[in-house]
Design an enzyme around this catalytic site. Structure first.
Site, PDB file in Angstrom:
ATOM      1  N   ARG A 127       4.976   7.296   9.043  1.00  0.00           N
ATOM      2  CA  ARG A 127       6.122   6.261   8.734  1.00  0.00           C
ATOM      3  C   ARG A 127       7.139   7.078   7.894  1.00  0.00           C
ATOM      4  O   ARG A 127       6.811   7.898   7.194  1.00  0.00           O
ATOM      5  CB  ARG A 127       5.564   5.204   7.788  1.00  0.00           C
ATOM      6  CG  ARG A 127       5.397   3.785   8.871  1.00  0.00           C
ATOM      7  CD  ARG A 127       4.611   2.896   7.993  1.00  0.00           C
ATOM      8  NE  ARG A 127       5.202   2.346   6.844  1.00  0.00           N
ATOM      9  CZ  ARG A 127       4.657   1.421   6.114  1.00  0.00           C
ATOM     10  NH1 ARG A 127       3.593   0.759   6.435  1.00  0.00           N
ATOM     11  NH2 ARG A 127       5.362   1.094   4.960  1.00  0.00           N
ATOM     12  N   LYS A 166      -3.642  -3.404   2.623  1.00  0.00           N
ATOM     13  CA  LYS A 166      -3.172  -4.579   3.257  1.00  0.00           C
ATOM     14  C   LYS A 166      -3.342  -4.849   4.879  1.00  0.00           C
ATOM     15  O   LYS A 166      -3.927  -5.830   5.179  1.00  0.00           O
ATOM     16  CB  LYS A 166      -1.932  -4.948   2.787  1.00  0.00           C
ATOM     17  CG  LYS A 166      -1.617  -5.187   1.263  1.00  0.00           C
ATOM     18  CD  LYS A 166      -0.194  -5.630   0.931  1.00  0.00           C
ATOM     19  CE  LYS A 166       0.767  -4.709   1.558  1.00  0.00           C
ATOM     20  NZ  LYS A 166       0.920  -3.455   0.771  1.00  0.00           N
ATOM     21  N   ARG A 204      -1.530   8.870   5.539  1.00  0.00           N
ATOM     22  CA  ARG A 204      -1.754   7.817   6.653  1.00  0.00           C
ATOM     23  C   ARG A 204      -0.674   8.211   7.975  1.00  0.00           C
ATOM     24  O   ARG A 204       0.105   8.837   7.724  1.00  0.00           O
ATOM     25  CB  ARG A 204      -0.935   6.710   5.976  1.00  0.00           C
ATOM     26  CG  ARG A 204      -0.592   5.376   7.208  1.00  0.00           C
ATOM     27  CD  ARG A 204      -0.425   4.164   6.673  1.00  0.00           C
ATOM     28  NE  ARG A 204       0.718   4.263   5.727  1.00  0.00           N
ATOM     29  CZ  ARG A 204       1.309   2.910   5.184  1.00  0.00           C
ATOM     30  NH1 ARG A 204       0.696   2.023   5.387  1.00  0.00           N
ATOM     31  NH2 ARG A 204       2.446   3.324   4.337  1.00  0.00           N
ATOM     32  N   ARG A 248       7.054 -11.115  -1.480  1.00  0.00           N
ATOM     33  CA  ARG A 248       7.094  -9.894  -2.287  1.00  0.00           C
ATOM     34  C   ARG A 248       8.535  -9.900  -3.243  1.00  0.00           C
ATOM     35  O   ARG A 248       8.525  -9.201  -4.222  1.00  0.00           O
ATOM     36  CB  ARG A 248       7.835  -8.754  -1.180  1.00  0.00           C
ATOM     37  CG  ARG A 248       6.786  -7.954  -0.541  1.00  0.00           C
ATOM     38  CD  ARG A 248       7.900  -6.974   0.212  1.00  0.00           C
ATOM     39  NE  ARG A 248       7.360  -5.804   0.127  1.00  0.00           N
ATOM     40  CZ  ARG A 248       6.454  -5.374   0.971  1.00  0.00           C
ATOM     41  NH1 ARG A 248       6.121  -5.885   1.967  1.00  0.00           N
ATOM     42  NH2 ARG A 248       6.320  -3.764   0.780  1.00  0.00           N
ATOM     43  N   ARG A 262       9.142   2.667  -3.533  1.00  0.00           N
ATOM     44  CA  ARG A 262       8.399   1.513  -3.206  1.00  0.00           C
ATOM     45  C   ARG A 262       7.668   0.983  -4.249  1.00  0.00           C
ATOM     46  O   ARG A 262       7.442  -0.171  -4.577  1.00  0.00           O
ATOM     47  CB  ARG A 262       7.733   1.802  -1.795  1.00  0.00           C
ATOM     48  CG  ARG A 262       8.438   1.878  -0.562  1.00  0.00           C
ATOM     49  CD  ARG A 262       7.769   2.439   0.499  1.00  0.00           C
ATOM     50  NE  ARG A 262       6.727   2.179   0.908  1.00  0.00           N
ATOM     51  CZ  ARG A 262       5.612   2.703   1.612  1.00  0.00           C
ATOM     52  NH1 ARG A 262       5.946   4.150   1.983  1.00  0.00           N
ATOM     53  NH2 ARG A 262       4.561   2.287   1.959  1.00  0.00           N
TER      54      ARG A 262
HETATM   55  P1  AP5 Z   1      -2.745   0.498   4.799  1.00  0.00           P
HETATM   56  O1  AP5 Z   1      -3.614  -0.667   5.158  1.00  0.00           O
HETATM   57  O2  AP5 Z   1      -1.802   0.871   5.775  1.00  0.00           O
HETATM   58  O3  AP5 Z   1      -1.992   0.063   3.393  1.00  0.00           O
HETATM   59  P2  AP5 Z   1      -0.718  -1.164   3.121  1.00  0.00           P
HETATM   60  O4  AP5 Z   1      -1.253  -1.954   1.668  1.00  0.00           O
HETATM   61  O5  AP5 Z   1      -0.719  -1.979   4.302  1.00  0.00           O
HETATM   62  O6  AP5 Z   1       0.562  -0.214   2.710  1.00  0.00           O
HETATM   63  P3  AP5 Z   1       2.009  -0.230   3.285  1.00  0.00           P
HETATM   64  O7  AP5 Z   1       2.393   1.025   3.145  1.00  0.00           O
HETATM   65  O8  AP5 Z   1       2.154  -0.770   4.940  1.00  0.00           O
HETATM   66  O9  AP5 Z   1       2.473  -1.521   2.393  1.00  0.00           O
HETATM   67  P4  AP5 Z   1       3.914  -1.648   1.668  1.00  0.00           P
HETATM   68  O10 AP5 Z   1       3.877  -3.094   1.325  1.00  0.00           O
HETATM   69  O11 AP5 Z   1       4.775  -0.505   1.269  1.00  0.00           O
HETATM   70  O12 AP5 Z   1       4.673  -1.871   3.602  1.00  0.00           O
HETATM   71  P5  AP5 Z   1       5.052  -2.857   4.406  1.00  0.00           P
HETATM   72  O13 AP5 Z   1       5.017  -2.525   5.885  1.00  0.00           O
HETATM   73  O14 AP5 Z   1       4.599  -4.257   4.486  1.00  0.00           O
HETATM   74  O15 AP5 Z   1      -3.627   1.482   4.131  1.00  0.00           O
HETATM   75  C1  AP5 Z   1      -2.823   2.868   3.704  1.00  0.00           C
HETATM   76  C2  AP5 Z   1      -3.785   4.347   4.058  1.00  0.00           C
HETATM   77  O16 AP5 Z   1      -4.959   3.776   3.302  1.00  0.00           O
HETATM   78  C3  AP5 Z   1      -4.249   4.018   5.456  1.00  0.00           C
HETATM   79  O17 AP5 Z   1      -4.246   5.376   5.875  1.00  0.00           O
HETATM   80  C4  AP5 Z   1      -5.700   3.717   5.441  1.00  0.00           C
HETATM   81  O18 AP5 Z   1      -6.279   4.011   6.734  1.00  0.00           O
HETATM   82  C5  AP5 Z   1      -5.897   4.116   4.406  1.00  0.00           C
HETATM   83  N1  AP5 Z   1      -7.108   3.203   3.523  1.00  0.00           N
HETATM   84  C6  AP5 Z   1      -6.891   1.610   3.492  1.00  0.00           C
HETATM   85  N2  AP5 Z   1      -7.725   1.025   3.081  1.00  0.00           N
HETATM   86  C7  AP5 Z   1      -8.581   2.138   2.615  1.00  0.00           C
HETATM   87  C8  AP5 Z   1      -9.866   2.103   1.663  1.00  0.00           C
HETATM   88  N3  AP5 Z   1     -10.482   0.904   1.287  1.00  0.00           N
HETATM   89  N4  AP5 Z   1     -10.508   3.267   1.426  1.00  0.00           N
HETATM   90  C9  AP5 Z   1      -9.896   4.366   1.902  1.00  0.00           C
HETATM   91  N5  AP5 Z   1      -8.436   4.424   2.628  1.00  0.00           N
HETATM   92  C10 AP5 Z   1      -8.124   3.291   2.811  1.00  0.00           C
HETATM   93  O19 AP5 Z   1       6.693  -2.843   4.044  1.00  0.00           O
HETATM   94  C11 AP5 Z   1       7.633  -1.798   4.459  1.00  0.00           C
HETATM   95  C12 AP5 Z   1       9.075  -2.122   3.895  1.00  0.00           C
HETATM   96  O20 AP5 Z   1       9.416  -3.275   4.831  1.00  0.00           O
HETATM   97  C13 AP5 Z   1       9.269  -2.535   2.825  1.00  0.00           C
HETATM   98  O21 AP5 Z   1       9.209  -1.398   1.832  1.00  0.00           O
HETATM   99  C14 AP5 Z   1      10.710  -3.168   2.840  1.00  0.00           C
HETATM  100  O22 AP5 Z   1      11.719  -2.478   3.186  1.00  0.00           O
HETATM  101  C15 AP5 Z   1      10.397  -3.937   4.225  1.00  0.00           C
HETATM  102  N6  AP5 Z   1       9.785  -5.325   3.932  1.00  0.00           N
HETATM  103  C16 AP5 Z   1       8.387  -5.681   4.450  1.00  0.00           C
HETATM  104  N7  AP5 Z   1       8.229  -6.862   3.780  1.00  0.00           N
HETATM  105  C17 AP5 Z   1       9.268  -7.187   3.339  1.00  0.00           C
HETATM  106  C18 AP5 Z   1       9.637  -8.383   2.478  1.00  0.00           C
HETATM  107  N8  AP5 Z   1       8.739  -9.226   2.467  1.00  0.00           N
HETATM  108  N9  AP5 Z   1      10.843  -8.743   1.847  1.00  0.00           N
HETATM  109  C19 AP5 Z   1      11.575  -7.368   1.802  1.00  0.00           C
HETATM  110  N10 AP5 Z   1      11.473  -6.387   2.543  1.00  0.00           N
HETATM  111  C20 AP5 Z   1      10.161  -6.214   3.126  1.00  0.00           C
HETATM  112 MG    MG Z   2       1.096  -2.185   5.690  1.00  0.00          MG
END
Ligand code: AP5
Ligand code: MG
Length: 218
Positions: free
Chosen positions: A161, A14, A128, A89, A172
């Protein structure tokens, strides 16, 4: 006006796609995860709340998150569109977003759902690294920075992270399956859902998303 949402499990890509899509259309990339991590690092009151949940892989409570997004979407830079990454979410968040969109006259145009296998998610999360300053994601094998340990965009230091441990990732993924996966049906029913294959390369997936969004944006 192009108002977008990115859905998908942790590690699906994402943040990686959001950065590119937002730049392509000139709209702000709004990542609730990045906002929480920044608040934690700045030790703000929001950060103190978020820290109780985020590092173990649990969701920050809906009322906190919804209030934050409402404020963010009220800012002037969203007048030509916005890209939400990691929000909504939960079903209450999705319903609140619908109301916020109606109230601010900024309704969602499309929801892009990035799918990937669990094996691939594990590989991506374990390798990552992210910029401690701007949050940009990298990977130790597939997306190395130009200079080791340094962000290409802002020269920030690359770190792992705290919620990318095997234990927190397990939580997660379980939280995603229980609370967030039902949003796929919710947005399918509203006709906004666009499913894409997260196993494509970063550039292939980006081209596919842009082709699909250009149809929405016509
Ligand atoms: P990356 O693009 O970083 O993946 P991502 O989908 O963004 O994964 P996240 O771990 O950030 O998602 P998340 O939803 O768990 O975390 P968030 O920060 O939103 O890619 C991952 C890796 O793969 C990278 O190394 C990249 O280089 C590689 N990659 C990407 N695409 C690729 C491809 N096509 N091919 C090969 N490699 C690739 O949330 C974190 C926390 O915040 C939550 O757990 C919660 O505690 C809180 N939070 C956030 N939003 C909310 C909400 N709405 N409500 C409640 N709590 C929330
Ligand atoms: Mg992310």
């Amino acid at each position: 006006m192009l108002n977008l949402v990115l859905l998908g499990p942790p590690g699906a890509g994402k943040g990686t796609q959001a950065q590119k899509i937002a730049k392509h259309y000139g709209i702000p990339h709004i990542s609730t995860g990045n906002i929480f991590r920044e608040a934690i690092s700045n030790k703000t009151p929001l950060g103190q709340i978020a820290a109780r949940y985020i590092n173990d892989g649990n969701l920050v409570p809906d009322d906190v998150t919804i209030g934050l997004v409402k404020e963010r979407l009220s800012e002037a830079d969203t007048s030509n569109g916005y890209l939400l990454d990691g929000f909504p979410r939960t079903l209450p968040q999705a319903k609140a977003l619908q109301e916020i969109g109606d109230e601010l006259n900024k309704p969602i145009a499309a929801v892009i759902n990035i799918a990937a296998s669990t094996d691939e998610l594990v590989t991506r999360i374990s390798g990552r690294r992210v910029c401690s300053n701007c949050g940009a994601p990298y990977h130790i094998e597939t997306l190395k920075p130009r200079v080791a340990g340094v962000c290409d965009i802002c020269d920030g230091e690359l770190i792992q992270r705290l919620d990318d441990t095997a234990e927190a990732f397990k939580t997660r993924l379980a939280v995603y399956t229980k609370d967030s996966a039902p949003l796929e049906d919710y947005y399918e029913d509203t006709g906004l859902l666009i499913n894409v294959n997260g196993l494509l390369s970063i550039d292939q997936l980006f081209s596919e998303i842009i082709a699909l969004l250009d149809e929405v944006n016509e």
